[in-house]
Design an enzyme around this catalytic site. Sequence first.
Site, PDB file in Angstrom:
ATOM      1  CB  CYS A 149      -0.884  -0.079   1.122  1.00 35.66           C
ATOM      2  SG  CYS A 149      -1.594   1.984   1.675  1.00 35.66           S
TER       3      CYS A 149
ATOM      4  CB  CYS B  83      -0.874  -1.469   7.876  1.00 37.47           C
ATOM      5  SG  CYS B  83      -2.697  -1.806   6.714  1.00 37.47           S
TER       6      CYS B  83
ATOM      7  CD  GLN C 205     -16.381 -11.527  15.184  1.00 40.15           C
ATOM      8  OE1 GLN C 205     -15.408 -11.248  15.422  1.00 40.15           O
ATOM      9  NE2 GLN C 205     -16.995 -12.391  16.509  1.00 40.15           N
TER      10      GLN C 205
ATOM     11  CG  PHE D 226     -19.720 -11.838  26.003  1.00 43.10           C
ATOM     12  CD1 PHE D 226     -20.242 -10.577  26.500  1.00 43.10           C
ATOM     13  CD2 PHE D 226     -19.510 -13.011  27.084  1.00 43.10           C
ATOM     14  CE1 PHE D 226     -19.697 -11.167  27.730  1.00 43.10           C
ATOM     15  CE2 PHE D 226     -18.957 -12.789  28.174  1.00 43.10           C
ATOM     16  CZ  PHE D 226     -19.055 -11.847  29.081  1.00 43.10           C
TER      17      PHE D 226
ATOM     18  CD  GLU E  66     -24.662  -8.263  23.628  1.00 47.08           C
ATOM     19  OE1 GLU E  66     -24.085  -6.811  24.174  1.00 47.08           O
ATOM     20  OE2 GLU E  66     -23.737  -9.372  23.267  1.00 47.08           O
TER      21      GLU E  66
ATOM     22  CB  CYS F 197     -10.603 -10.281  19.724  1.00 46.18           C
ATOM     23  SG  CYS F 197     -11.769  -8.993  21.475  1.00 46.18           S
TER      24      CYS F 197
END
Length: 407
Positions: free
Chosen positions: A58, A67, A241, A268, A288, A362
Amino acid sequence: MERVTIERLGHQGDGIAAGPVYVPGTLPGEVVEGEVDGGVMAQPRIATPSDMRVKPPCRHAKSCGGCQLQHARDDFTAGWKEGVVRQALAAHGIEAEILPCLTSPARSRRRAAFSATRTKKGALAGFHMKRSDVIVPVGGCLLVEPRLASALELVETLASVGASRKSELSVLVTTSATGLDVAVTGGKEADPEMQETLARLCRAHEVARLAWGEDVTLTRRPPIQRMGRAEVVPPPGAFLQATPQGEAALVDRVRAIVGDAAHVVDLFAGCGTFALPLAETARVHAVEGDKAMVAALDKGWRGAEGLRHVTHEARDLFRNPLLVEDLKRFDAAVIDPPRAGAEAQIAELARARVPRIAYVSCNPVTFARDAATLVSAGYRPGPVQPVDQFRWSTHVELVVGFTCDTA
């Protein structure tokens, strides 16, 4: 001028040499030279490059903060992320098989949070420069879907219309089956005249829904997200996501872990990423904390055909986790907490000895902490599947199954 050899990468993607000296944009084994200030070599000259180094694909790689690892070969990055997971588990004395990382392709991110500000000549939109509040325009970004890259013009216009000169807009843009779903925070109050202008922009840029702050939402078409057989309309700004490919990988692995379980609890649950596909073969109870997300899940389930019964509740699982007596009736559990992990809820799952647990994370560090709780209670971890939805970044997700003997 100092000369150092990079020994390893830190969790933020910077090379680390003895000292420690932190050197951004470097790789293990490289010899670099430069001025060191406060333990950081901000502008290194690479004397001996790694054979894992590549030219960043890029044109914005040197300035944009989106990034951190475009200068590394893809196989290096995948292996490094697998190592991050392995090291997190090893810190708690846990050994598990680490499967090859599944990396989403370029131009696959379906949502991005752009920053935008007014300027003397108009407006500027993009991502922040590395370690800075300066906004870098990122036309042709290789991370996001082409529809998102094209939305930068819209984001600039929104800033021209609704940003003050003293503040910055945050514009979350998500692709949907019916058009762009846009949620703006940090803008001026939208009076009737501005709302008319925003409506015209929505028509011109194929925006399905625009949420302006907390009070104004303009909907031309419901922004549909497909979750299994269900069509779901998430509330503005709701978690999804990051890539369709990453979501599919996580869902497939969760299905395999849950197997033939007849009654599953999804903790969750969000808008139903796992609950709705699992409802094709099992009864599901979805929990949730966000009431609007629960309502979206329920509406999606009610509008789908061929799904088994899905019950739900809005509940803060950090302060009020499901207890042992709540969990005993389930054959399997799915848990997908935010970065903080789920210490309190995992403790209850361990005590309840739910036979199968699919843990989606995550954050390898908090996952490893929670995994240690399960292992100490007699659970056995299966293979760990790293999933890379944030290509060229230091972020890594994972999914793993835990089983225990119930007798």
